[in-house]
Design a protein around this motif. Structure first.
Motif, PDB file in Angstrom:
ATOM      1  N   PHE A 230       0.828  -1.206   0.000  1.00  0.00           N
ATOM      2  CA  PHE A 230       0.000   0.000   0.000  1.00  0.00           C
ATOM      3  C   PHE A 230       0.863   1.256   0.000  1.00  0.00           C
ATOM      4  O   PHE A 230       0.634   2.192  -0.779  1.00  0.00           O
ATOM      5  CB  PHE A 230      -0.937  -0.007   1.211  1.00  0.00           C
ATOM      6  CG  PHE A 230      -1.697   1.280   1.389  1.00  0.00           C
ATOM      7  CD1 PHE A 230      -2.701   1.629   0.498  1.00  0.00           C
ATOM      8  CD2 PHE A 230      -1.394   2.141   2.428  1.00  0.00           C
ATOM      9  CE1 PHE A 230      -3.399   2.832   0.647  1.00  0.00           C
ATOM     10  CE2 PHE A 230      -2.090   3.323   2.589  1.00  0.00           C
ATOM     11  CZ  PHE A 230      -3.087   3.671   1.696  1.00  0.00           C
ATOM     12  N   LEU A 231       1.885   1.290   0.858  1.00  0.00           N
ATOM     13  CA  LEU A 231       2.774   2.458   0.894  1.00  0.00           C
ATOM     14  C   LEU A 231       3.531   2.611  -0.425  1.00  0.00           C
ATOM     15  O   LEU A 231       3.742   3.728  -0.913  1.00  0.00           O
ATOM     16  CB  LEU A 231       3.770   2.319   2.044  1.00  0.00           C
ATOM     17  CG  LEU A 231       3.296   2.808   3.416  1.00  0.00           C
ATOM     18  CD1 LEU A 231       4.359   2.542   4.469  1.00  0.00           C
ATOM     19  CD2 LEU A 231       2.968   4.288   3.373  1.00  0.00           C
ATOM     20  N   LEU A 232       3.920   1.490  -1.008  1.00  0.00           N
ATOM     21  CA  LEU A 232       4.606   1.537  -2.298  1.00  0.00           C
ATOM     22  C   LEU A 232       3.683   2.079  -3.383  1.00  0.00           C
ATOM     23  O   LEU A 232       4.103   2.865  -4.245  1.00  0.00           O
ATOM     24  CB  LEU A 232       5.098   0.137  -2.658  1.00  0.00           C
ATOM     25  CG  LEU A 232       6.125   0.005  -3.785  1.00  0.00           C
ATOM     26  CD1 LEU A 232       7.377   0.805  -3.470  1.00  0.00           C
ATOM     27  CD2 LEU A 232       6.483  -1.461  -3.990  1.00  0.00           C
ATOM     28  N   ALA A 233       2.418   1.680  -3.329  1.00  0.00           N
ATOM     29  CA  ALA A 233       1.444   2.160  -4.315  1.00  0.00           C
ATOM     30  C   ALA A 233       1.203   3.661  -4.160  1.00  0.00           C
ATOM     31  O   ALA A 233       1.102   4.393  -5.152  1.00  0.00           O
ATOM     32  CB  ALA A 233       0.139   1.393  -4.162  1.00  0.00           C
ATOM     33  N   ILE A 234       1.092   4.141  -2.920  1.00  0.00           N
ATOM     34  CA  ILE A 234       0.886   5.575  -2.690  1.00  0.00           C
ATOM     35  C   ILE A 234       2.090   6.381  -3.175  1.00  0.00           C
ATOM     36  O   ILE A 234       1.950   7.468  -3.748  1.00  0.00           O
ATOM     37  CB  ILE A 234       0.623   5.835  -1.197  1.00  0.00           C
ATOM     38  CG1 ILE A 234      -0.737   5.257  -0.796  1.00  0.00           C
ATOM     39  CG2 ILE A 234       0.659   7.319  -0.887  1.00  0.00           C
ATOM     40  CD1 ILE A 234      -1.908   5.917  -1.495  1.00  0.00           C
ATOM     41  N   THR A 235       3.289   5.835  -2.974  1.00  0.00           N
ATOM     42  CA  THR A 235       4.494   6.496  -3.473  1.00  0.00           C
ATOM     43  C   THR A 235       4.464   6.584  -4.996  1.00  0.00           C
ATOM     44  O   THR A 235       4.772   7.629  -5.581  1.00  0.00           O
ATOM     45  CB  THR A 235       5.753   5.733  -3.025  1.00  0.00           C
ATOM     46  OG1 THR A 235       5.754   5.600  -1.605  1.00  0.00           O
ATOM     47  CG2 THR A 235       7.005   6.467  -3.454  1.00  0.00           C
ATOM     48  N   ALA A 236       4.095   5.468  -5.646  1.00  0.00           N
ATOM     49  CA  ALA A 236       4.014   5.460  -7.107  1.00  0.00           C
ATOM     50  C   ALA A 236       2.943   6.423  -7.604  1.00  0.00           C
ATOM     51  O   ALA A 236       3.120   7.100  -8.629  1.00  0.00           O
ATOM     52  CB  ALA A 236       3.701   4.037  -7.594  1.00  0.00           C
ATOM     53  N   LEU A 237       1.833   6.501  -6.881  1.00  0.00           N
ATOM     54  CA  LEU A 237       0.743   7.401  -7.271  1.00  0.00           C
ATOM     55  C   LEU A 237       1.175   8.856  -7.196  1.00  0.00           C
ATOM     56  O   LEU A 237       0.940   9.642  -8.125  1.00  0.00           O
ATOM     57  CB  LEU A 237      -0.469   7.159  -6.368  1.00  0.00           C
ATOM     58  CG  LEU A 237      -1.678   8.070  -6.571  1.00  0.00           C
ATOM     59  CD1 LEU A 237      -2.223   7.925  -7.985  1.00  0.00           C
ATOM     60  CD2 LEU A 237      -2.759   7.738  -5.541  1.00  0.00           C
ATOM     61  N   SER A 238       1.833   9.220  -6.108  1.00  0.00           N
ATOM     62  CA  SER A 238       2.278  10.616  -5.963  1.00  0.00           C
ATOM     63  C   SER A 238       3.343  10.957  -6.995  1.00  0.00           C
ATOM     64  O   SER A 238       3.382  12.076  -7.520  1.00  0.00           O
ATOM     65  CB  SER A 238       2.805  10.863  -4.546  1.00  0.00           C
ATOM     66  OG  SER A 238       3.880   9.991  -4.238  1.00  0.00           O
ATOM     67  N   LEU A 239       4.210   9.990  -7.345  1.00  0.00           N
ATOM     68  CA  LEU A 239       5.223  10.231  -8.362  1.00  0.00           C
ATOM     69  C   LEU A 239       4.584  10.330  -9.753  1.00  0.00           C
ATOM     70  O   LEU A 239       4.955  11.192 -10.559  1.00  0.00           O
ATOM     71  CB  LEU A 239       6.265   9.111  -8.342  1.00  0.00           C
ATOM     72  CG  LEU A 239       7.375   9.195  -9.400  1.00  0.00           C
ATOM     73  CD1 LEU A 239       8.164  10.490  -9.265  1.00  0.00           C
ATOM     74  CD2 LEU A 239       8.303   7.992  -9.287  1.00  0.00           C
ATOM     75  N   GLY A 240       3.619   9.457 -10.032  1.00  0.00           N
ATOM     76  CA  GLY A 240       2.952   9.480 -11.327  1.00  0.00           C
ATOM     77  C   GLY A 240       2.204  10.775 -11.575  1.00  0.00           C
ATOM     78  O   GLY A 240       2.277  11.359 -12.661  1.00  0.00           O
TER      79      GLY A 240
END
Length: 337
Positions: A230-240
């Motif tokens: 989940f934290l990895l996904a949120i990081t990817a979302l904010s970067l995207g």
């Protein structure tokens, strides 16, 4: 309009779109260079501790290539193998060697067993073998599986989140929202929370399918796996969403893949990097997927608790905070307040 006219129009488009032209020429060179750096690295040296073994046996081990033999006590060896600092340790029991292999890396496991069989020769059947983590049946898919889970979560959230946020801008929705009294920080938070609810479902499905359907090796707590993904996904979302501010269309968003996603594949642990130069290994330390993959591998292969992988979570949280702040700043080009 004939074929010559169409050809001329396409050439003019490429001439105007220098980003696409650079992608076609430089991206393959960039990816091939990464592959060369990773796959052409030196062979990693195995660390094996010996505990009160006969001098003749220790000498035979020292004769083997790519083995760093360390003399230490049993308690220290157990502490270091638990931290994955040792690949194996050997102690003498009932007149024969007893080997404990770290076990979370099947490649290292097979090399350790091969080297020790060379030392023992015909007496290799008398050697007792134990595993600190994993088991003899641990395969390559089990080893790279945690990295693959992190990669697919990161990759698809990055693409879907970035493209969706880009559409909000190109279709005029973002401008209409920014014309309201809504603050830029509230806008970014709303998008992250909205997509974040989706990433919870995605993380659960990908992790659950990998572990319980594909039977990927799992020695830790499933809840911890969900937390990391989940934290990895949120990081990817904010970067995207951040990088989508620098794209004019969906094709330009896809162009970020060779620059952002591909390097993380090579330096996050999917390929062994221990034999690479120190400055190359340092590249992985500035990539979010490195920390997510390491945390997932520790949980699934070594049954690590929260205190063992909490540093990786803090780093992912810091990446998310940084990208979110930059997202808010990037919206200044649309509205200064």
């Amino acid at each position: 309009m004939n074929s010559l006219t169409i050809t001329r129009r396409i050439l003019i488009q490429f001439k105007r779109d220098k980003r696409s032209l650079a992608l076609m020429i430089l991206a393959p060179i960039f990816v091939l260079t990464l592959m060369w750096l990773v796959l052409d690295s030196e062979k990693d040296t195995l660390n094996i501790a010996v505990i009160d073994v006969p001098d003749a046996f220790e000498e035979r081990i020292n004769e083997q290539e790519d083995i760093n033999v360390i003399t230490m006590g049993e308690n220290q060896a157990k502490e270091e193998i638990a931290e994955a600092e040792l690949d194996a340790f050997i102690l003498w029991e009932d007149g024969k060697p007893s080997v404990t292999i770290e076990g979370s890396d099947p490649n290292s496991t097979s090399i350790v067993k091969e080297q020790l069989q060379n030392v023992q020769g015909n007496d290799s059947d008398d050697m007792k073998v134990n595993f600190w983590h994993g088991s003899e049946e641990l395969g390559l898919f089990d080893y790279v599986g945690p990295v693959l889970i992190g990669f697919f979560v990161f990759f698809f959230v990055f693409i879907v989140g970035g493209v969706s946020f880009l559409r909000e801008r190109t279709q005029g929705t973002l401008e209409r929202i920014l014309s309201t009294p809504l603050k830029r920080s509230e806008l970014v938070a709303g998008y992250l929370i909205g997509f974040g609810l989706f990433t919870i479902v995605q993380s659960f499905l990908i992790a659950g399918y990998s572990i319980y359907v594909l039977d990927m090796y799992m020695d830790g707590r499933f809840l911890y796996v969900l937390l990391v993904t989940f934290l990895l996904a949120i990081t990817a979302l904010s970067l995207g969403t951040l990088l989508s501010a620098f794209a004019k269309n969906e094709f330009q968003m896809i162009q970020f893949i060779p620059l952002v996603i591909v390097p993380q594949v090579f330096f996050s642990g999917l390929f062994p990097i221990e034999g690479m130069a120190g400055w190359l290994q340092a590249i992985g330390q500035v990539m979010p997927l490195t920390y997510g993959a390491e945390a997932l591998r520790g949980i699934m292969l070594r049954n690590e608790g929260f205190t063992d992988f909490q540093f990786d979570l803090y780093v992912l949280t810091a990446f998310t905070a940084l990208f979110t702040f930059l997202n808010i700043y990037a919206l200044k080009r649309h509205r200064p307040l």
